[in-house]
Design a protein around this motif. Structure first.
Motif, short mmCIF file in Angstrom:
data_model
loop_
_atom_site.label_atom_id
_atom_site.label_comp_id
_atom_site.label_asym_id
_atom_site.label_seq_id
_atom_site.Cartn_x
_atom_site.Cartn_y
_atom_site.Cartn_z
N LEU A 1 0.83 -1.21 0.00
CA LEU A 1 0.00 0.00 0.00
C LEU A 1 0.86 1.25 0.00
O LEU A 1 0.58 2.21 -0.73
CB LEU A 1 -0.94 -0.01 1.21
CG LEU A 1 -1.89 1.18 1.34
CD1 LEU A 1 -2.83 1.26 0.15
CD2 LEU A 1 -2.70 1.09 2.63
N LEU B 1 -6.40 -5.43 0.44
CA LEU B 1 -6.45 -3.97 0.63
C LEU B 1 -7.75 -3.39 0.10
O LEU B 1 -8.34 -2.49 0.70
CB LEU B 1 -5.25 -3.32 -0.07
CG LEU B 1 -3.88 -3.61 0.55
CD1 LEU B 1 -2.76 -3.19 -0.39
CD2 LEU B 1 -3.74 -2.89 1.89
N ARG B 2 -8.22 -3.91 -1.02
CA ARG B 2 -9.50 -3.45 -1.57
C ARG B 2 -10.63 -3.77 -0.62
O ARG B 2 -11.58 -2.99 -0.47
CB ARG B 2 -9.75 -4.11 -2.93
CG ARG B 2 -8.92 -3.54 -4.07
CD ARG B 2 -9.07 -4.40 -5.30
NE ARG B 2 -8.46 -3.80 -6.49
CZ ARG B 2 -8.13 -4.48 -7.57
NH1 ARG B 2 -8.33 -5.80 -7.62
NH2 ARG B 2 -7.59 -3.86 -8.60
N ASN C 1 -9.78 0.44 0.35
CA ASN C 1 -8.84 1.15 -0.50
C ASN C 1 -9.26 0.96 -1.96
O ASN C 1 -9.60 -0.15 -2.38
CB ASN C 1 -7.42 0.59 -0.32
CG ASN C 1 -6.90 0.78 1.10
OD1 ASN C 1 -6.55 1.87 1.50
ND2 ASN C 1 -6.88 -0.30 1.86
N LEU D 1 -3.16 3.32 -7.03
CA LEU D 1 -3.98 3.65 -5.85
C LEU D 1 -4.74 4.95 -6.11
O LEU D 1 -4.14 6.00 -6.32
CB LEU D 1 -3.10 3.80 -4.61
CG LEU D 1 -3.81 4.22 -3.32
CD1 LEU D 1 -4.77 3.14 -2.85
CD2 LEU D 1 -2.80 4.56 -2.23
N SER E 1 -7.51 5.92 -3.93
CA SER E 1 -7.87 6.50 -2.64
C SER E 1 -7.65 5.48 -1.53
O SER E 1 -8.00 4.31 -1.68
CB SER E 1 -9.33 6.95 -2.64
OG SER E 1 -9.72 7.44 -1.37
N ARG E 2 -7.05 5.93 -0.44
CA ARG E 2 -6.93 5.08 0.75
C ARG E 2 -8.27 4.97 1.47
O ARG E 2 -9.10 5.88 1.38
CB ARG E 2 -5.90 5.66 1.72
CG ARG E 2 -4.44 5.44 1.37
CD ARG E 2 -3.58 6.05 2.45
NE ARG E 2 -2.17 5.92 2.20
CZ ARG E 2 -1.39 4.95 2.73
NH1 ARG E 2 -1.94 4.05 3.51
NH2 ARG E 2 -0.10 4.91 2.47
N ALA E 3 -8.45 3.88 2.18
CA ALA E 3 -9.63 3.75 3.03
C ALA E 3 -9.57 4.77 4.15
O ALA E 3 -8.50 5.13 4.62
CB ALA E 3 -9.70 2.34 3.61
#
Length: 283
Positions: free
Chosen positions: A13, A48-49, A53, A65, A67-69
């Motif tokens: 990430l 991660l999804r 994310n 990437l 956008s981060r969660a």
């Protein structure tokens, strides 16, 4: 924490985040950099999804990437929360559960105070109206609120409509998107469902003890994560606009708007009629 001490998924990430949302990083490069197989890279990306994310993937280009969660901690939502009761007391944050409504109801039976909020990253027994299943997709927002609305029994059927109005207004305020309301408890964008609401109440004789309002919003769900059986039926704010949104900001805004609706205790139509009648009296 030193990078070598970080879990592999977090290292991946961070590597994607350094691209700033513009740079594509191939699976081959990630495999080489971290000395793992490309299959392992794919597995970590899917994990991660699953946490919200937004990671795009394109054959022969790799991963990017978007956008981060959002951070999932009560203090993040509480900061700047403008309510009197909802979200001002206890919060329960769950990685996975059957149903946030079930958890909130169990807490209510155990004596929890009004305003409790239960949030889950994943639900595996989410329900909609008439017993239908609510799919909790990666990047979505699923939560329930314990309330004690001052509504007479004959008006409790309006609770989903009040929650629907609150959600519509919150999405417009925090995301700039106007949703279509469809009774009894759904909100649509481009003719696809993005919000579902389920309200359940407990009575003692005819006296209301408490109500649990469960809300599910497909916020940052990529199109690729929508099950084939829901294609053309359900979607997300991100899938329809290609813009990621803050789950934390949206949750905060929904709580604020829901409290306003519960304090009014009337639907927008009823409120408009009363306002019109008062204006006529003044003429």
């Amino acid at each position: 924490m030193m990078q070598e001490e970080m879990p592999m998924r977090d290292r991946i990430l961070d590597s994607l985040a350094r691209g700033g949302g513009e740079e594509w990083i191939s699976g081959e490069a990630l495999s080489r950099d971290f000395c793992i197989s490309r299959a392992a890279v794919s597995k970590h990306v899917n994990s991660l999804r699953g946490e919200g994310n937004i990671i795009e993937s394109v054959p022969r280009r790799g991963y990017r990437l978007i956008s981060r969660a959002d951070p999932w901690a009560g203090d993040d939502v509480r900061e700047g929360l403008r309510t009197r009761i909802l979200g001002k007391r206890e919060w329960i944050w769950l990685k996975e559960t059957g149903s946030t409504n079930q958890v909130a109801a169990q807490q209510a039976l155990a004596g929890a105070e009004e305003g409790l909020v239960v949030v889950a990253r994943r639900q595996n027994e989410g329900r909609g109206s008439k017993g239908s299943r609510w799919f909790c997709l990666p990047g979505s927002l699923s939560f329930s609120v314990l309330t004690k609305p001052h509504l007479p029994p004959e008006k409790l059927a309006l609770l989903p409509l009040l929650a629907m109005e609150a959600c519509a207004r919150a999405v417009e305020k925090s995301c700039g998107i106007r949703l279509e309301q469809r009774a009894p408890n759904d909100l649509f964008l481009h003719d696809r469902k993005v919000v579902g609401i389920l309200a359940e109440s407990m009575f003692h004789n005819t006296e209301l003890q408490w109500s649990v309002v469960g809300i599910g919003v497909n916020v940052n769900v990529p199109s690729s994560a929508i099950p084939p059986e829901l294609e053309g039926i359900a979607s997300s704010l991100y899938a329809e606009t290609k813009t990621p949104f803050s789950v934390t900001k949206l949750l905060r805004c929904i709580l604020e708007e829901l409290e306003k609706e519960l304090e009014k205790g009337e639907t927008p139509t009823e409120h408009a009629k009363k306002t019109h009648a008062r204006r006529e009296d003044l003429v």
